[in-house]
Design an enzyme around this catalytic site. Sequence first.
Site, PDB file in Angstrom:
ATOM      1  N   ASP A  99      -3.383   6.091   9.639  1.00 13.06           N
ATOM      2  CA  ASP A  99      -4.793   6.447   9.747  1.00 13.06           C
ATOM      3  C   ASP A  99      -5.374   6.501   8.340  1.00 13.06           C
ATOM      4  OD1 ASP A  99      -7.230   7.266  10.641  1.00 13.06           O
ATOM      5  OD2 ASP A  99      -6.529   9.092  11.623  1.00 13.06           O
ATOM      6  N   ILE A 100      -5.886   5.349   7.888  1.00 10.23           N
ATOM      7  CA  ILE A 100      -6.380   5.249   6.514  1.00 10.23           C
ATOM      8  C   ILE A 100      -7.890   5.050   6.463  1.00 10.23           C
ATOM      9  CG2 ILE A 100      -4.162   4.371   5.703  1.00 10.23           C
ATOM     10  CD1 ILE A 100      -5.457   1.592   5.546  1.00 10.23           C
ATOM     11  N   LYS A 101      -8.493   4.584   7.565  1.00 10.15           N
ATOM     12  CA  LYS A 101      -9.945   4.398   7.697  1.00 10.15           C
ATOM     13  C   LYS A 101     -10.560   3.683   6.500  1.00 10.15           C
ATOM     14  CE  LYS A 101     -10.777   8.278  10.850  1.00 10.15           C
ATOM     15  NZ  LYS A 101      -9.452   8.949  10.824  1.00 10.15           N
ATOM     16  N   ARG A 102      -9.917   2.599   6.078  1.00 11.80           N
ATOM     17  CA  ARG A 102     -10.463   1.816   4.983  1.00 11.80           C
ATOM     18  C   ARG A 102     -11.592   0.911   5.494  1.00 11.80           C
ATOM     19  NH1 ARG A 102      -7.609   5.280   2.829  1.00 11.80           N
ATOM     20  NH2 ARG A 102      -6.088   4.857   1.194  1.00 11.80           N
TER      21      ARG A 102
END
Length: 311
Positions: A99-102
């Site tokens: 879960d990095i939401k880049r």
Amino acid sequence: MKHIMQQLQEAALKNGPLCVGLDTDPSYLPESVLHVFDSPAQAILAYNKEIIKRVAEDKSACCFKIQIAYYEAMGIEGLQAYIETIKAVHEAGFIAISDIKRGDIADTAKAYARAHFAGEFKTDIITINPYMGFDTLKPFTEYCKPNTEAGGKGIFVLLRTSNPGMVDIEQQELQSGGRVLDKTGSELERISAEFKALYPEQTCSPVGAVVGCTEESDARALRDAYPDIFFLIPGYGAQGGAARIAATLLDRAGGTVNSSRGILCAWKKDAALAQKRDEGNLCLKDIADAAARACKDSTADLLAAKKELFS
């Protein structure tokens, strides 16, 4: 070859839809456990590994989600714990969602994609924020194609998130009609259609969507609107999302339902640990056992809700 989202869809049907969120913060561990280790990062890695081990034994989940922010907050040692957690997930035979939401443009997005799909942070599926424009998705979808460097990866694109502030952007009406999230969903359908030609025998796209389960009114409409897209479903448990809402989103192409604090902090409410908790004598095994019980209970809850809706 099967892309990773297809593998996750099949794992969710086999082991149940639960995704165990290893969004592990030091505050989620009792002091009696933290004091055993030289650093919070070491304690968190040990806790993560114990949970992964128990889930593998019980077959009580289909995947793990690791939120990188908690590890970044602990600096270099925390990022090493993040890397080691992903390795432990893989060694146990599970799929890792990072879960990095880049979400960035051009070469910056390419660098993020390379770091998390082919570099030291290598994982299976990542979360993506599309709100700098749909061109930001392309560097990530390149890794979803077969026969490319680290090919067959997957992404979950933010569509309808579980936070109250989602109304500020995602629910806004467009002059051209529909909401911002509808525009995003249409783009995901277009990309998914392109992948059907690359993976003709598979039952979902490697491009999935993040759809929170906090509002029942949205769940049925979104599931029907995007029948062939696999969902990552946050909001269940500690965020107040009900199993019935999550189960609605498990229809059609299905999805995986994330629970983080409800599992990581299960020891705080576990009746079997009441005396040890009061005495401050909890050990790593105690809190990992509580997390394992919470995983089994959550899976049973979700499957019961799904059965009630669709049997």
